[in-house]
Design an enzyme around this catalytic site. Structure first.
Site, mmCIF file in Angstrom:
data_model
loop_
_atom_site.group_PDB
_atom_site.id
_atom_site.type_symbol
_atom_site.label_atom_id
_atom_site.label_comp_id
_atom_site.label_asym_id
_atom_site.label_seq_id
_atom_site.Cartn_x
_atom_site.Cartn_y
_atom_site.Cartn_z
ATOM 1 N N MET A 191 -16.049 70.130 36.275
ATOM 2 C CA MET A 191 -16.544 71.407 36.788
ATOM 3 C C MET A 191 -15.483 72.025 37.702
ATOM 4 O O MET A 191 -15.793 72.878 38.545
ATOM 5 C CB MET A 191 -17.857 71.219 37.537
ATOM 6 C CG MET A 191 -18.972 70.724 36.620
ATOM 7 S SD MET A 191 -20.618 71.184 37.186
ATOM 8 C CE MET A 191 -20.687 70.401 38.785
ATOM 9 N N GLY A 192 -14.225 71.588 37.569
ATOM 10 C CA GLY A 192 -13.160 72.161 38.387
ATOM 11 C C GLY A 192 -13.172 71.593 39.786
ATOM 12 O O GLY A 192 -13.710 70.519 40.035
ATOM 13 N N HIS A 230 -10.258 63.420 39.628
ATOM 14 C CA HIS A 230 -10.212 64.058 38.303
ATOM 15 C C HIS A 230 -8.865 63.784 37.623
ATOM 16 O O HIS A 230 -8.803 63.566 36.412
ATOM 17 C CB HIS A 230 -10.345 65.579 38.427
ATOM 18 C CG HIS A 230 -11.681 66.040 38.917
ATOM 19 N ND1 HIS A 230 -11.864 66.594 40.155
ATOM 20 C CD2 HIS A 230 -12.895 66.047 38.319
ATOM 21 C CE1 HIS A 230 -13.136 66.933 40.307
ATOM 22 N NE2 HIS A 230 -13.786 66.602 39.215
ATOM 23 N N SER A 257 -14.795 63.167 45.649
ATOM 24 C CA SER A 257 -15.801 64.063 45.084
ATOM 25 C C SER A 257 -15.501 65.475 45.569
ATOM 26 O O SER A 257 -15.062 65.656 46.715
ATOM 27 C CB SER A 257 -17.193 63.641 45.578
ATOM 28 O OG SER A 257 -18.109 64.698 45.398
#
Ligand code: PAF
Length: 292
Positions: free
Chosen positions: A38-39, A45, A194
């Site tokens: 979700m960017g 990531h 996160s």
């Protein structure tokens, strides 16, 4: 919509453009990995895209803040968005071949009426506080798989229940994609990386690192023979004493089915969701039965 080449990595905004490129790679015999995100990309990531590179010749990262997995009272509007800086980060890795950043209208055109519900592993835990969540995730992930048709897709173990929901989805719907789990990346004090960590104030950030410590304590206690419910009661009290505002859940579950357990016979997982100010954090840790 033409392929957007104004960024250091080409950006497909439509399913047609995505498929033109991915199907071309596959026709040439190349293996394609998809990393759904979700960017608001952080090192966690980037470790997923590293894991993707180890699995395939071509890596596609999707960036889409999926409205259907947010309830009206959640942080959809304030969820951090910065496509330009996300693509810069991916470009620095040097191997991501395509970013797929569909518009909301491309993903959910007028009249969109389908929802996927995965029973079993999606029940309880996250669903207790966020009953809409896994329906939104399963639907958008199924769409991403149909749209991109990758050989393999990478999901982080940080969202452990989500990982199991997606494995179930793929098995049940015979979607021909291999699901690979990537380990959670952590800050120096153990806090799982996160995008929502950005919401924490400095004092909250200090407390946040203890979530991983307490998960480790609960896992060690259960591995050492303590009953899961006793270990979780102690863990819950510890979290509140350390300054967490609330513990939505702290539970030890079977690592595959997420069924509650009373004794440790098979690999298990301790999973938690806690609140610090207005921020909700989730994390989990493995619990392994001692070898005889
Ligand atoms: O884990 C996430 O970032 C999201 O839930 C996912 C899998 C990209 C679906 O929107």
């Amino acid at each position: 919509m033409p392929l957007d080449t104004s960024f250091p990595i080409p950006v497909a905004r439509s399913v047609a453009d995505l498929r033109k490129i991915v199907f071309g790679w596959r026709r040439a015999g190349e293996r394609v990995a998809l990393v759904p995100t979700m960017g608001a990309l952080h090192a966690g990531h980037l470790s997923l895209s590293e894991a993707a590179r180890a699995q395939a010749n071509r890596v596609v990262v999707s960036i889409f803040v999926n409205p259907t997995q947010f309830a009206p009272n959640e942080d959809f509007e304030r969820y951090p968005r910065n496509l330009g800086s996300d693509i810069e980060k991916l470009a620095r890795q040097g191997f991501v071949g395509l970013v797929y950043a569909p518009t909301a209208a491309e993903m959910y055109p007028n009249g969109f009426s389908t929802a996927i519900r995965v029973a079993g592993v999606s029940e309880g835990l996250e669903s207790a506080a966020r009953p809409h969540f896994f329906g939104g995730v399963a639907t958008v992930v199924a769409k991403l798989f149909m749209q991109a048709q990758p050989d393999v897709a990478i999901f982080g173990e940080k969202d452990y229940q989500q990982l199991l929901v997606i494995r179930r989805l793929v098995r049940d719907l015979d979607i021909p994609v291999e699901i690979v789990a990537a380990p959670t990346l952590r800050e120096h004090d153990g806090l799982a990386m996160s995008s929502r960590n950005a919401y924490l104030t400095a004092p909250e950030r200090k407390i946040a690192g203890f979530l991983n410590t307490v998960l480790g304590e609960v896992a060690a206690a259960v591995a050492g023979g303590k009953s899961p419910s006793e270990a979780c009661n102690t863990g819950r009290a510890r979290l509140l004493k350390l300054g967490f505002a609330a513990v939505d859940y702290l539970e030890v579950r079977d690592a595959d089915s997420l069924d509650p357990i009373e004794m440790l016979n098979e690999p298990a997982r301790v999973l938690a969701a806690v609140r610090l100010g207005g921020t909700r954090l989730i994390d989990n840790a493995p619990v392994l039965p001692k070898a005889d």
